[in-house]
Design a protein around this motif. Sequence first.
Motif, PDB file in Angstrom:
ATOM      1  N   PHE A 216     -26.655  -8.250 -32.678  1.00 32.05           N
ATOM      2  CA  PHE A 216     -25.682  -8.874 -31.882  1.00 32.05           C
ATOM      3  C   PHE A 216     -26.460  -8.003 -30.299  1.00 32.05           C
ATOM      4  N   GLY A 217     -26.407  -7.056 -30.138  1.00 30.01           N
ATOM      5  CA  GLY A 217     -26.525  -6.623 -29.174  1.00 30.01           C
ATOM      6  C   GLY A 217     -27.897  -6.605 -28.702  1.00 30.01           C
ATOM      7  N   LEU A 218     -29.386  -6.319 -29.410  1.00 29.04           N
ATOM      8  CA  LEU A 218     -29.975  -6.261 -29.205  1.00 29.04           C
ATOM      9  C   LEU A 218     -30.543  -8.276 -28.629  1.00 29.04           C
ATOM     10  N   GLY A 219     -29.958  -9.215 -29.571  1.00 29.63           N
ATOM     11  CA  GLY A 219     -29.870 -10.663 -28.600  1.00 29.63           C
ATOM     12  C   GLY A 219     -29.342 -10.445 -27.462  1.00 29.63           C
ATOM     13  N   ILE A 220     -27.965 -10.094 -27.338  1.00 29.91           N
ATOM     14  CA  ILE A 220     -27.054 -10.206 -25.979  1.00 29.91           C
ATOM     15  C   ILE A 220     -28.093  -9.350 -25.111  1.00 29.91           C
ATOM     16  N   THR A 221     -28.708  -8.182 -24.944  1.00 30.56           N
ATOM     17  CA  THR A 221     -29.140  -7.135 -24.289  1.00 30.56           C
ATOM     18  C   THR A 221     -30.690  -8.444 -23.540  1.00 30.56           C
ATOM     19  N   ILE A 222     -31.065  -9.056 -24.307  1.00 29.19           N
ATOM     20  CA  ILE A 222     -32.767  -9.265 -24.677  1.00 29.19           C
ATOM     21  C   ILE A 222     -32.285 -10.632 -23.948  1.00 29.19           C
ATOM     22  N   LEU A 223     -31.284 -11.420 -23.861  1.00 31.55           N
ATOM     23  CA  LEU A 223     -30.655 -12.527 -22.756  1.00 31.55           C
ATOM     24  C   LEU A 223     -30.080 -12.151 -21.420  1.00 31.55           C
ATOM     25  N   GLU A 224     -29.313 -11.542 -21.525  1.00 31.22           N
ATOM     26  CA  GLU A 224     -29.074 -10.504 -19.862  1.00 31.22           C
ATOM     27  C   GLU A 224     -30.913  -9.968 -19.531  1.00 31.22           C
ATOM     28  N   MET A 225     -31.306  -9.614 -20.108  1.00 28.97           N
ATOM     29  CA  MET A 225     -32.272  -9.066 -18.876  1.00 28.97           C
ATOM     30  C   MET A 225     -33.687 -10.303 -18.973  1.00 28.97           C
ATOM     31  N   ASN A 226     -34.216 -10.801 -19.351  1.00 31.12           N
ATOM     32  CA  ASN A 226     -34.957 -11.675 -19.720  1.00 31.12           C
ATOM     33  C   ASN A 226     -34.264 -13.598 -19.136  1.00 31.12           C
ATOM     34  N   ASP A 227     -33.112 -13.937 -19.787  1.00 29.81           N
ATOM     35  CA  ASP A 227     -32.908 -15.039 -19.345  1.00 29.81           C
ATOM     36  C   ASP A 227     -33.225 -16.141 -19.620  1.00 29.81           C
ATOM     37  N   SER A 228     -33.974 -15.894 -21.284  1.00 27.47           N
ATOM     38  CA  SER A 228     -34.596 -16.766 -21.183  1.00 27.47           C
ATOM     39  C   SER A 228     -34.591 -17.293 -22.504  1.00 27.47           C
ATOM     40  N   VAL A 229     -34.263 -18.857 -23.457  1.00 26.45           N
ATOM     41  CA  VAL A 229     -33.839 -18.954 -24.148  1.00 26.45           C
ATOM     42  C   VAL A 229     -34.872 -18.505 -25.337  1.00 26.45           C
ATOM     43  N   THR A 230     -36.464 -18.893 -25.470  1.00 24.30           N
ATOM     44  CA  THR A 230     -37.543 -18.709 -25.627  1.00 24.30           C
ATOM     45  C   THR A 230     -37.619 -17.055 -26.611  1.00 24.30           C
ATOM     46  N   ASP A 231     -37.274 -16.845 -25.548  1.00 24.99           N
ATOM     47  CA  ASP A 231     -37.041 -15.006 -26.155  1.00 24.99           C
ATOM     48  C   ASP A 231     -36.276 -14.748 -26.978  1.00 24.99           C
ATOM     49  N   PHE A 232     -35.220 -15.285 -26.481  1.00 26.35           N
ATOM     50  CA  PHE A 232     -34.143 -15.246 -27.741  1.00 26.35           C
ATOM     51  C   PHE A 232     -34.234 -15.640 -29.469  1.00 26.35           C
ATOM     52  N   SER A 233     -34.717 -16.805 -28.624  1.00 22.88           N
ATOM     53  CA  SER A 233     -35.468 -17.382 -30.162  1.00 22.88           C
ATOM     54  C   SER A 233     -36.515 -16.528 -31.113  1.00 22.88           C
ATOM     55  N   ILE A 234     -37.175 -16.334 -30.164  1.00 26.60           N
ATOM     56  CA  ILE A 234     -38.743 -15.708 -31.344  1.00 26.60           C
ATOM     57  C   ILE A 234     -37.784 -14.415 -31.500  1.00 26.60           C
ATOM     58  N   PHE A 235     -36.615 -14.010 -30.522  1.00 25.72           N
ATOM     59  CA  PHE A 235     -35.782 -12.297 -31.750  1.00 25.72           C
ATOM     60  C   PHE A 235     -35.164 -12.604 -32.620  1.00 25.72           C
ATOM     61  N   SER A 236     -34.499 -14.215 -32.571  1.00 27.57           N
ATOM     62  CA  SER A 236     -33.963 -14.323 -33.787  1.00 27.57           C
ATOM     63  C   SER A 236     -34.768 -14.484 -34.958  1.00 27.57           C
ATOM     64  N   PHE A 237     -36.136 -15.360 -34.702  1.00 28.67           N
ATOM     65  CA  PHE A 237     -37.094 -16.053 -35.389  1.00 28.67           C
ATOM     66  C   PHE A 237     -37.499 -13.837 -36.380  1.00 28.67           C
ATOM     67  N   ALA A 238     -38.056 -12.973 -35.294  1.00 28.32           N
ATOM     68  CA  ALA A 238     -38.231 -12.010 -36.260  1.00 28.32           C
ATOM     69  C   ALA A 238     -37.678 -11.231 -36.811  1.00 28.32           C
ATOM     70  N   ILE A 239     -35.795 -11.685 -36.599  1.00 29.08           N
ATOM     71  CA  ILE A 239     -35.233 -10.652 -37.184  1.00 29.08           C
ATOM     72  C   ILE A 239     -34.837 -11.239 -39.332  1.00 29.08           C
ATOM     73  N   ILE A 240     -34.755 -12.667 -39.025  1.00 25.00           N
ATOM     74  CA  ILE A 240     -35.083 -13.216 -40.743  1.00 25.00           C
ATOM     75  C   ILE A 240     -35.732 -13.654 -41.190  1.00 25.00           C
ATOM     76  N   MET A 241     -37.183 -14.053 -40.209  1.00 30.79           N
ATOM     77  CA  MET A 241     -38.524 -14.444 -40.494  1.00 30.79           C
ATOM     78  C   MET A 241     -39.235 -13.488 -41.908  1.00 30.79           C
ATOM     79  N   PRO A 242     -39.667 -12.116 -41.370  1.00 28.22           N
ATOM     80  CA  PRO A 242     -39.758 -11.198 -42.478  1.00 28.22           C
ATOM     81  C   PRO A 242     -39.695 -10.916 -43.195  1.00 28.22           C
TER      82      PRO A 242
END
Length: 277
Positions: free
Chosen positions: A50-76
């Motif tokens: 949760f904390g990393l996701g929100i921080t990435i959204l606040e810093m990059n303001d990119s849904v794509t970056d947030f989606s890639i981050f979410s993908f990295a949490i689940i896919m491996p």
Amino acid sequence: CFHGRGSAPARLPAGWDTMSDNQATNRTWVFFAILGGQIASMIGTQLTGFGLGITILEMNDSVTDFSIFSFAIIMPGLALSPLAGTLVDRRDRRLALIFSHAGSGLCSLSLAILYWTGNFHYWAFVGIVALSSAFSSLQFPAFSSSITVLVDKKNLSRASGLTQFGYGFAQLVGPALGGTLLGSIELSGILVVDFCTFTLAIVMLLFVQIPKPKTTGAGRQAKGSFKQEMGYAWKYIRTRTGLLGNLILAGGMNLNMGMTLVLIAPLIMSIGDASDL
């Protein structure tokens, strides 16, 4: 307590240990100790996600970056799950859990150090999160396969229910707690809390023993190389159409839900803040 002291011992399937009253009681406490560590660890993982996701959204303001981050949490973890199950069958379950928690804990500590030193690089964070997910892939098969040797047959449904409740509790409490902690102790504090929860889980495991299950006829049949054991597992699923159908249905549901859920956080952040999540 799971074990009914006055009840007759349950008839166990081949390969299970017939436990005395003292054995059942001791193993029940081992189950509770490991489950407690697992729940604490999962809460920490949910906090970090949760904390990393929100921080990435606040810093990059990119849904794509947030989606890639979410993908990295689940896919491996998802991709390695078949390998993890076979690996756990060939190794000590307690050591597999310790290795998993230690690896994930070191990943959280690495993230905290990078954040403290101001080296917040998006792709470095994504890579470390993906590595942590890979370590975590061992946790579910190692713990779920340990339940059958820690709890007698008649109480398996209760143990399974408690486990599912504990995991659901962690998934509910983690993000809710994360929204509060992110505003008070910031991301670095959340990462330290995550590291501490992994340490707690390891300490719990250091003071318990998980008995080795007896080899059943099916287990002896599947015995062989790593590739042969994975092939046997796939054959086992493929020949049971009900199980295969459930897996396909669950996969389809999770795929459709994932495409929707990943957009909720960016949507709320566009009109509110982390506490609203």
